[in-house]
Every structure is written in structure tokens, then in C-alpha cells.
Design a protein around this motif. Structure first.
Motif, mmCIF file in Angstrom:
data_model
loop_
_atom_site.group_PDB
_atom_site.id
_atom_site.type_symbol
_atom_site.label_atom_id
_atom_site.label_comp_id
_atom_site.label_asym_id
_atom_site.label_seq_id
_atom_site.Cartn_x
_atom_site.Cartn_y
_atom_site.Cartn_z
ATOM 1 N N GLU A 98 12.174 -86.796 -31.952
ATOM 2 C CA GLU A 98 10.958 -87.165 -32.642
ATOM 3 C C GLU A 98 9.902 -87.312 -31.656
ATOM 4 O O GLU A 98 10.088 -87.677 -30.406
ATOM 5 C CB GLU A 98 11.112 -88.208 -33.616
ATOM 6 N N SER A 99 8.553 -86.978 -32.263
ATOM 7 C CA SER A 99 7.523 -87.521 -31.361
ATOM 8 C C SER A 99 7.584 -89.028 -30.959
ATOM 9 O O SER A 99 7.639 -89.699 -31.894
ATOM 10 C CB SER A 99 6.358 -86.952 -31.919
ATOM 11 N N PRO A 100 6.722 -89.378 -29.705
ATOM 12 C CA PRO A 100 6.416 -90.794 -29.479
ATOM 13 C C PRO A 100 6.004 -91.487 -30.530
ATOM 14 O O PRO A 100 6.288 -92.451 -30.860
ATOM 15 C CB PRO A 100 6.114 -90.839 -28.337
ATOM 16 N N GLU A 101 4.868 -90.805 -31.133
ATOM 17 C CA GLU A 101 4.023 -91.485 -32.118
ATOM 18 C C GLU A 101 4.719 -91.658 -33.357
ATOM 19 O O GLU A 101 4.828 -92.696 -34.019
ATOM 20 C CB GLU A 101 2.903 -90.659 -32.523
ATOM 21 N N PHE A 102 5.904 -90.879 -33.661
ATOM 22 C CA PHE A 102 6.656 -90.736 -35.110
ATOM 23 C C PHE A 102 7.717 -92.105 -34.747
ATOM 24 O O PHE A 102 7.747 -92.969 -35.484
ATOM 25 C CB PHE A 102 7.535 -89.525 -35.300
ATOM 26 N N LEU A 103 8.396 -92.120 -33.490
ATOM 27 C CA LEU A 103 9.205 -93.154 -33.181
ATOM 28 C C LEU A 103 8.466 -94.482 -33.110
ATOM 29 O O LEU A 103 9.153 -95.629 -33.587
ATOM 30 C CB LEU A 103 9.875 -92.651 -31.513
ATOM 31 N N LEU A 104 7.138 -94.623 -32.706
ATOM 32 C CA LEU A 104 6.454 -95.829 -32.415
ATOM 33 C C LEU A 104 6.315 -96.338 -34.139
ATOM 34 O O LEU A 104 6.503 -97.402 -34.244
ATOM 35 C CB LEU A 104 5.279 -95.572 -31.710
ATOM 36 N N GLU A 105 5.682 -95.303 -34.862
ATOM 37 C CA GLU A 105 5.461 -95.632 -36.412
ATOM 38 C C GLU A 105 6.622 -96.145 -37.020
ATOM 39 O O GLU A 105 6.602 -97.110 -37.743
ATOM 40 C CB GLU A 105 4.994 -94.639 -36.967
ATOM 41 N N GLU A 106 7.877 -95.598 -36.709
ATOM 42 C CA GLU A 106 9.013 -95.697 -37.472
ATOM 43 C C GLU A 106 9.528 -97.327 -37.076
ATOM 44 O O GLU A 106 10.039 -98.045 -37.664
ATOM 45 C CB GLU A 106 10.136 -94.831 -36.917
ATOM 46 N N LYS A 107 9.406 -97.732 -35.687
ATOM 47 C CA LYS A 107 9.717 -98.912 -34.911
ATOM 48 C C LYS A 107 8.972 -99.868 -35.802
ATOM 49 O O LYS A 107 9.395 -100.979 -36.081
ATOM 50 C CB LYS A 107 9.843 -98.838 -33.579
ATOM 51 N N GLN A 108 7.696 -99.471 -35.762
ATOM 52 C CA GLN A 108 6.825 -100.701 -36.354
ATOM 53 C C GLN A 108 7.049 -101.247 -37.940
ATOM 54 O O GLN A 108 7.054 -102.197 -38.154
ATOM 55 C CB GLN A 108 5.247 -100.349 -36.200
ATOM 56 N N TYR A 109 7.468 -99.955 -38.505
ATOM 57 C CA TYR A 109 7.811 -100.116 -39.809
ATOM 58 C C TYR A 109 9.188 -100.780 -40.012
ATOM 59 O O TYR A 109 9.091 -101.860 -41.093
ATOM 60 C CB TYR A 109 7.892 -98.639 -40.632
#
Length: 170
Positions: A98-109
Motif C-alpha cells: 500500500e502507499s505510505p499515505e494509505f498506511l499512515l491513514e490506516e494506522k491513525q484510524y
């Protein structure tokens, strides 16, 4: 208690059937309270040992309730001793495409969800997880928690309301 009764908890096949039928649900129930698999496993093992030690005193139809009560009391004793904080998120690193942005959003969620679950009162968190993760019906949860179905409905309503307020998109 008549020890010759073929439904006696001291009979290995009766005890085994009780263990096989109830151990996974008792484990999940305690795990959702602890947030720690090892401790939940230990509590379940100890609760079933206590059932075996008291097999002559516990009628088979009361065995499930006995195990839940013992497990819950053991859990409460550990909480008093350790003041354990719940941890739901798996902290292990995973390989992903996954893109770093997606992973960051997922982690934050996930962090938001964990925080929101941790902030729920224990009875609401347990009710929510038993229903949503284990698929338990309100009547089953009410029996486990020794409260009315109405109380479970209210807990679930309050849990969902709180989670919705704290997390967009649930």
C-alpha cells in the motif's frame, strides 16, 4: 450432589464436554476484558481447574455459570494487582504494497479506534466486542454478564454513540 449421577461434572466425558463447549467463549470474554491473550488463557485454565476441583459440588447445569464467575473473579484480581491497560492493536510490522499515505491513514484510524475502545467503560467495551467480534446475541451477552437484555441494549447503544462521536466513518 449424587456422585453416581451420569451427568456428574466429575465424570471425565461430562467435564470434557463442558470444556469443549465453553472454553473458547470464556476465553474471548476474558480476552476482551484483558486485551492480553496469555493472561486470558491462564485465567480460563485456572477457572476450569477450579471447576474440576469442585466438580462434586457443581451441578452440570450450573457449570457454565461457575466457570464464568470464577474467570471473571480471577480477572478482577489480576486487574487489581496489575492495573493492566488494554492493548488491541497488533504492534508487529507487516510488509505491505500500500502507499505510505494509505498506511499512515490506516494506522491513525486503528489508533483512534483503539483509543476509543480503551476509553469505553469496561461493560460497554465487552458488550461491543462480544457482539461485533464474536457475533454473540444480546440475550447471550446478558446471560454472561448476569444482566437484562435491556441493559445490554443500552450498553451497546451507548458504546456505538461514543464510538461514532470519537471516530468518523463508523
Amino acid at each position: 450432589m449424587d456422585t453416581d449421577n451420569k451427568n456428574n461434572v466429575c465424570k471425565e466425558e461430562v467435564y470434557s464436554a463442558l470444556f469443549n463447549t465453553n472454553s473458547k467463549t470464556v476465553f474471548n470474554y476474558i480476552y476482551y476484558k484483558f486485551g492480553n491473550e496469555e493472561k486470558a488463557y491462564d485465567v480460563v485454565q485456572e477457572a476450569f481447574i477450579k471447576l474440576w476441583e469442585n466438580c462434586a459440588k457443581v451441578a452440570p447445569e450450573k457449570a457454565k455459570s461457575f466457570v464464568y464467575t470464577v474467570a471473571n473473579n480471577l480477572y478482577l484480581n489480576v486487574i487489581k494487582a496489575e492495573k493492566v491497560r488494554l492493548k488491541y492493536a497488533d504492534k508487529s510490522l507487516e510488509v505491505s504494497h500500500e502507499s505510505p499515505e494509505f498506511l499512515l491513514e490506516e494506522k491513525q484510524y486503528q489508533e483512534k479506534l483503539d483509543r476509543a475502545l480503551n476509553n469505553l467503560p469496561e461493560n460497554q467495551r465487552t458488550t461491543f466486542l462480544l457482539n461485533r467480534i464474536d457475533g454473540k446475541k444480546y440475550a447471550e451477552i446478558a446471560e454472561l454478564e448476569n444482566v437484562s437484555v435491556k441493559a445490554i441494549e443500552k450498553r451497546m447503544h451507548l458504546a456505538l454513540k461514543t464510538l461514532r462521536e470519537q471516530i468518523e466513518g463508523i
